[in-house]
Write a protein that holds these residues in place. Structure first.
Motif, PDB file in Angstrom:
ATOM      1  N   UNK A 534       0.840  -1.197   0.000  1.00 52.65           N
ATOM      2  CA  UNK A 534       0.000   0.000   0.000  1.00 52.65           C
ATOM      3  C   UNK A 534       0.875   1.247   0.000  1.00 52.65           C
ATOM      4  N   UNK A 535       0.233   2.361  -0.284  1.00 52.42           N
ATOM      5  CA  UNK A 535       0.912   3.651  -0.210  1.00 52.42           C
ATOM      6  C   UNK A 535      -0.066   4.683   0.339  1.00 52.42           C
ATOM      7  N   UNK A 536       0.409   5.682   1.078  1.00 55.92           N
ATOM      8  CA  UNK A 536      -0.483   6.768   1.505  1.00 55.92           C
ATOM      9  C   UNK A 536      -1.069   7.454   0.273  1.00 55.92           C
ATOM     10  N   UNK A 537      -2.329   7.828   0.353  1.00 58.13           N
ATOM     11  CA  UNK A 537      -3.000   8.425  -0.798  1.00 58.13           C
ATOM     12  C   UNK A 537      -3.267   9.908  -0.572  1.00 58.13           C
ATOM     13  N   UNK A 538      -4.500  10.261  -0.254  1.00 60.42           N
ATOM     14  CA  UNK A 538      -4.879  11.670  -0.162  1.00 60.42           C
ATOM     15  C   UNK A 538      -4.452  12.280   1.171  1.00 60.42           C
ATOM     16  N   UNK A 539      -3.669  13.372   1.144  1.00 63.13           N
ATOM     17  CA  UNK A 539      -3.216  13.994   2.397  1.00 63.13           C
ATOM     18  C   UNK A 539      -4.347  14.702   3.151  1.00 63.13           C
ATOM     19  N   UNK A 540      -5.448  14.991   2.451  1.00 65.95           N
ATOM     20  CA  UNK A 540      -6.596  15.618   3.113  1.00 65.95           C
ATOM     21  C   UNK A 540      -7.428  14.556   3.837  1.00 65.95           C
ATOM     22  N   UNK A 541      -7.768  13.487   3.131  1.00 64.32           N
ATOM     23  CA  UNK A 541      -8.569  12.419   3.732  1.00 64.32           C
ATOM     24  C   UNK A 541      -7.739  11.505   4.633  1.00 64.32           C
ATOM     25  N   UNK A 542      -6.408  11.529   4.446  1.00 70.12           N
ATOM     26  CA  UNK A 542      -5.502  10.645   5.191  1.00 70.12           C
ATOM     27  C   UNK A 542      -5.899   9.175   4.992  1.00 70.12           C
ATOM     28  N   UNK A 543      -6.130   8.812   3.730  1.00 75.68           N
ATOM     29  CA  UNK A 543      -6.449   7.426   3.430  1.00 75.68           C
ATOM     30  C   UNK A 543      -5.301   6.766   2.666  1.00 75.68           C
ATOM     31  N   UNK A 544      -5.470   5.510   2.307  1.00 75.64           N
ATOM     32  CA  UNK A 544      -4.399   4.736   1.696  1.00 75.64           C
ATOM     33  C   UNK A 544      -4.904   4.066   0.427  1.00 75.64           C
ATOM     34  N   UNK A 545      -3.949   3.717  -0.435  1.00 80.62           N
ATOM     35  CA  UNK A 545      -4.257   3.052  -1.690  1.00 80.62           C
ATOM     36  C   UNK A 545      -3.561   1.692  -1.692  1.00 80.62           C
ATOM     37  N   UNK A 546      -4.319   0.632  -1.906  1.00 76.59           N
ATOM     38  CA  UNK A 546      -3.744  -0.714  -1.938  1.00 76.59           C
ATOM     39  C   UNK A 546      -3.384  -1.063  -3.380  1.00 76.59           C
ATOM     40  N   UNK A 547      -2.118  -1.433  -3.585  1.00 75.12           N
ATOM     41  CA  UNK A 547      -1.649  -1.777  -4.928  1.00 75.12           C
ATOM     42  C   UNK A 547      -1.806  -3.266  -5.211  1.00 75.12           C
ATOM     43  N   UNK A 548      -1.653  -4.090  -4.186  1.00 78.44           N
ATOM     44  CA  UNK A 548      -1.829  -5.525  -4.366  1.00 78.44           C
ATOM     45  C   UNK A 548      -2.246  -6.135  -3.036  1.00 78.44           C
TER      46      UNK A 548
END
Length: 553
Positions: A534-548
């Motif tokens: 995973x990687x950190x995604x939106x700095x406003x929402x403080x959510x994450x993005x899963x790549x695999x």
């Protein structure tokens, strides 16, 4: 797909002392300084220039071959009030390059116009396009095309028109026979940075024009740098060297004092913070849609019009939604055929069908991403688009080049290529067979996802979001760091999207999105132990993005 560490872990790294020292010096989390170190930013001076680039770091544009000759010719056209035509390309890079040069020449009171071809007219300056240019045009300046337009140059000479080619594509043959040829990929290139986008090259022409006119460039660069940023990121240029300077400064401008057209667009899309992902996945596709299934000239009209309305932008947004739906429907249709016919077992997946020629590149990318095989997509117009597999060394342009005797024209680079060919099915069948053989000469397909560190998702230090913002922009040659999350129990999850195609995972107070992995929800119901990258995604929402995502047996 293999998951592998990018490097020796920081704790065991032979340069741990240096990396942690630099991290303290710049107040950046050590794991992110390790990411910089891996990408060659390995001393304090390099870190400082990387994080705090300035306009002074730009190279002298006159180091580029033929720049002086081109500027002298443009100044002559300005003085003599000649009619100038900018000939662009139908993608975002071509649109923004056109807008940059048009806005600059207008500041010099030029009699300047622009023309971008429609997708069905084909890429680049053609003899047919030259024949349609009014006789009172005496100077043509190409942006983001022209390096291989040899027959068009002959027609221009016959008509008494001078052509200045500004481009950034690979020069696959001899240099064009034009008045001036500005391309950092020239065989005899003298410019220190060869990886500029078409918009980046246009920006350098404008810089040279201001320097020749003894007009302070540092006072005017910000009028153009947002468009150069948009073109550079959308065209997937490596975000290093001068490209990074352009995009770093351009993103700062977008976040603090965006140009009116972009400010309106951000408001309409409710974008509060602009980073490289915003450009790649929201802004770029909106402008690209007009080149894919509409008229790219209309997009340039919007870019150069300081009084553009929200209605103008809404039309672009609506067009992009139509493009998204078309892509989805046509990909689903061909995906079924690939599985049914087991074409995924081929070295390169080659498909020919009634595709809209404006979206064949998107479909090729989706096929390559889904099946982890290079893909070639051919429409019934004879237009073709090819994509390699991300994170591999397989060069699709090498393969296309070896089969070029089947094609009327072609071009591209390692990751992507485009071509045209006669629409004869026996001919296409022979091309398919030749592609399979040519692919055998390329390195084996071993796609890998590389992660920088192991941090369980629920324990991720949230202050790293701020540090990541300092390292923006991310993209080609400088990806956002991936983190490995060791197996954990996922108790909360939900599917979302039109057909429940996406997945949201919740662990503690952390939310992570897994796009196009909604089908995995069934497995999660039966088996909740999973690991992910995973990687950190939106700095406003403080959510994450899963790549695999993987399940543990």
């Amino acid at each position: 797909m293999d998951w592998v560490p990018f490097d020796t872990s920081l704790e065991k790294h032979p340069n741990k002392a240096l990396i942690t020292y630099m991290a303290r010096q710049f107040d950046i989390e050590p794991v992110l300084m390790h990411h910089l170190f891996i990408h060659g930013i390995d001393n304090c001076e390099k870190v400082s220039r990387f994080i705090f680039p300035t306009i002074d770091d730009f190279h002298d544009p006159f180091l580029m071959n033929d720049m002086k000759k081109a500027i002298i010719r443009i100044i002559k056209a300005l003085i003599q009030k000649e009619k100038i035509l900018i000939y662009g390309d139908y993608d975002v890079d071509g649109m923004t390059a056109t807008a940059i040069l048009y806005k600059a020449l207008k500041k010099f009171k030029a009699d300047v116009h622009y023309r971008l071809p429609l997708r069905n007219e084909g890429y680049g300056l053609s003899p047919k396009a030259i024949e349609k240019i009014p006789e009172d045009v005496s100077l043509i300046i190409t942006v983001d095309n022209g390096s291989s337009a040899h027959s068009a140059m002959e027609v221009a000479k016959r008509r008494g028109m001078d052509v200045i080619v500004t481009d950034h594509h690979e020069v696959l043959g001899p240099h064009p026979d034009c008045y001036a040829f500005i391309n950092p990929k020239r065989h005899d290139n003298t410019y220190p940075f060869p990886h500029l986008s078409g918009a980046g090259v246009a920006l350098k022409v404008v810089q040279a024009l201001f320097m020749a006119g003894k007009i302070p460039w540092d006072k005017h660069v910000y009028e153009f740098i947002e468009f150069a940023t948009l073109g550079t990121i959308a065209d997937l240029m490596p975000l290093k060297g001068e490209n990074r300077i352009i995009c770093k400064l351009g993103l700062q401008k977008m976040n603090y004092t965006p140009t009116p057209v972009l400010k309106k667009l951000f408001e309409m899309l409710r974008i509060k913070y602009v980073d490289s992902s915003t450009i790649s996945f929201q802004i770029g596709p909106i402008f690209n849609s007009s080149g894919r299934i509409g008229d790219p000239n209309e997009a340039v009209d919007i870019l150069v019009n300081p009084l553009c309305t929200k209605a103008d932008l809404y039309a672009l947004i609506t067009l992009n939604k139509k493009r998204q739906q078309m892509t989805k429907e046509q990909f689903q249709r061909i995906e079924e055929q690939i599985i049914q016919n087991q074409w995924y077992k081929q070295n390169v997946i080659v498909v020919c069908d009634d595709f809209h020629s404006g979206i064949i590149g998107l479909i090729a990318a989706k096929i390559a991403n889904k099946f982890k095989k290079p893909a070639v997509v051919i429409s019934l117009t004879g237009a073709g688009s090819a994509r390699s597999v991300n994170t591999t060394d397989f060069s699709i342009i090498n393969v296309i080049k070896k089969c070029s005797h089947f094609l009327t024209k072609y071009g591209g680079h390692r990751a992507a290529a485009g071509f045209s060919m006669p629409l004869d099915f026996d001919h296409i069948h022979a091309f398919k067979e030749a592609i399979q053989l040519a692919a055998l000469d390329e390195p084996p397909l071993t796609p890998k996802l590389k992660y920088i560190s192991t941090i369980p998702l629920h324990q991720f230090p949230m202050h790293i979001f701020d540090d990541l913002g300092v390292l923006e922009p991310f993209g080609m040659s400088f990806p956002k760091p991936l983190f490995y999350c060791s197996p954990l129990v996922i108790k909360q999850f939900q599917v979302f999207g039109k057909n429940n195609e996406h997945l949201k995972l919740i662990t503690n107070d952390k939310k992570a999105i897994a796009f196009f992995k909604g089908a995995m929800a069934n497995k999660l119901q039966q088996q909740s132990l999973a690991e992910c990258l995973y990687t950190p995604s939106c700095p406003i929402k403080k959510d994450f993005l899963i790549h695999d995502l993987r399940f543990i047996q």
